[in-house]
Design an enzyme around this catalytic site. Structure first.
Site, PDB file in Angstrom:
ATOM      1  CD  GLU A 157      40.368  42.880  48.391  1.00  0.00           C
ATOM      2  OE1 GLU A 157      40.424  42.667  49.622  1.00  0.00           O
ATOM      3  OE2 GLU A 157      41.078  42.277  47.557  1.00  0.00           O
ATOM      4  CD  GLU A 264      44.326  43.743  45.995  1.00  0.00           C
ATOM      5  OE1 GLU A 264      44.347  42.648  46.601  1.00  0.00           O
ATOM      6  OE2 GLU A 264      43.992  44.815  46.548  1.00  0.00           O
TER       7      GLU A 264
END
Ligand SMILES: *[C@@H]1O[C@H](CO)[C@@H](O)[C@H](O)[C@H]1NC(C)=O
Ligand SMILES: *[C@@H]1O[C@H](CO)[C@@H](O)[C@H](O)[C@H]1NC(C)=O
Length: 330
Positions: A157, A264
């Site tokens: 991320e 995710e």
């Protein structure tokens, strides 16, 4: 289909049993599984202490999840705990503990994704030293280059960073991994703005320029289903929000001849989220030309009653959401 039900079906339907090694996985996906958090916990205390700030995933509960048909585990860790100087020597105990988990996963024939859970940062500073980052990856890939079931995820991320820098860090990681002689392994790249699928086309179009001599890049996107896509609220926007949020990114993968994975995703155990998660998985399975898998957030020993906890035997997602994943497990 699980092996047990396959054998029952075979026994009922014909005289000859199918040998186990000829069984094909029933999952539509190459990769289906869960994140395994713990070694990145306590990130405000670096390095922190094993057992106090952080913990490693439990290989016995991973084995339980493998029995359920999962074949992919994305293992979180902190770069600073592994290599305090980024380009320098390992902390041997941390590498050893990480390797133990990786080997338990891959010895069982499953995939282990190495996830430096660093958000494009090192000691809280955005990583701008692309050469140093390349060296980190060359060093780390060197440790695992003999294991083809290891997957390298460049970083978790990236966010609020220069877009060109995110591209360059990903390319540096790819170059470092291949320079180490790790030529068989897949490389998962991530984009800016938390690698969100919903914003991928607007934010991360430049990522299509990444190159790999082995042609094994997989675009890893993340997607949660609450109002701001952060995965912090147990309310999902609607039963169709999962499909809606990944539709544009799906087209981007198709248009650019790329493949992706949802690295995710999650939803809490309520009717709207169950419908939304199940619809999203069905959509991924309808588009396996570009989507090669999905990885739940998250299992791990320390989540307790966290709404997305997939840890056996009592995690709320393990007891409440595994049935939604079931049609897609091996
Ligand atoms: C590695 O794990 C062992 C327990 O198996 C623990 O005693 C040790 O402190 C850990 N070291 C690190 C650096 O995580
Ligand atoms: C998946 O494909 C089937 C068969 O074409 C279709 O009925 C279904 O609506 C699709 N699901 C999603 C979520 O796109």
């Amino acid at each position: 289909m699980k092996l047990s039900s396959l054998l029952i079906a075979v026994a009922a339907g014909s005289a000859m049993a199918v040998p186990v090694q000829e069984k094909k996985r029933a999952s539509p996906f190459q990769w289906i599984g869960t994140n395994e958090a713990g070694a990145e916990f306590g990130e405000d205390t670096i390095p922190g202490n094993y057992g106090t700030e952080f913990i490693f995933p439990d290989v016995s509960t991973i084995s339980t999840l493998i029995d359920h048909g999962m074949n992919t585990f994305r293992i979180q860790f902190k770069m600073e705990r592994l290599a305090p100087d980024m380009t320098g020597a390992w902390v041997d105990g941390y590498l050893q503990n990480l390797t133990t988990v990786v080997n338990a996963v891959t010895d069982a024939g499953s995939y282990a994704i190495l996830d430096p859970h660093n958000y494009g940062r090192f000691n809280n500073e955005i990583i701008t030293d692309t050469a140093g980052f390349q060296t980190f990856w060359k060093n780390l890939a060197g440790e695992f280059k003999g294991n083809n079931l290891v997957i390298f995820d460049t970083n978790n991320e990236y966010n609020t960073m220069d877009q060109e820098l995110v591209l360059n860090l990903n390319q540096a990681a790819i170059d470092g991994i291949r320079a180490a002689g790790a030529t068989e392994q897949y490389i998962f790249v991530e984009g800016n703005q938390w690698s969100g699928a919903w914003s991928w086309v607007d934010v991360n179009d430049n990522m299509k320029a990444l190159t790999d001599p082995q042609d094994k890049i997989v675009y890893e996107m993340h997607q949660y289903l609450d109002s701001d896509s952060s995965g912090t609220n147990e309310a999902c926007v609607s039963g169709t929000i999962g499909v809606e949020r990944i539709t544009e990114a799906t087209q981007w993968l198709k248009d650019n001849g790329k493949v992706g994975i949802l690295g995710e995703f999650a939803g809490a155990n309520n009717d709207v989220c169950r419908t939304a998660v199940s619809g999203m998985l069905e959509y991924l399975a309808n588009n396996t030309d570009v989507w090669q898998g999905a990885v739940w957030w998250a299992a791990g020993p320390w989540w307790a009653d966290y709404m997305f906890n997939m840890e056996p035997p009592t995690g709320p997602a393990y007891t409440g959401m595994l049935d939604i994943l079931e049609p897609y497990l091996g």
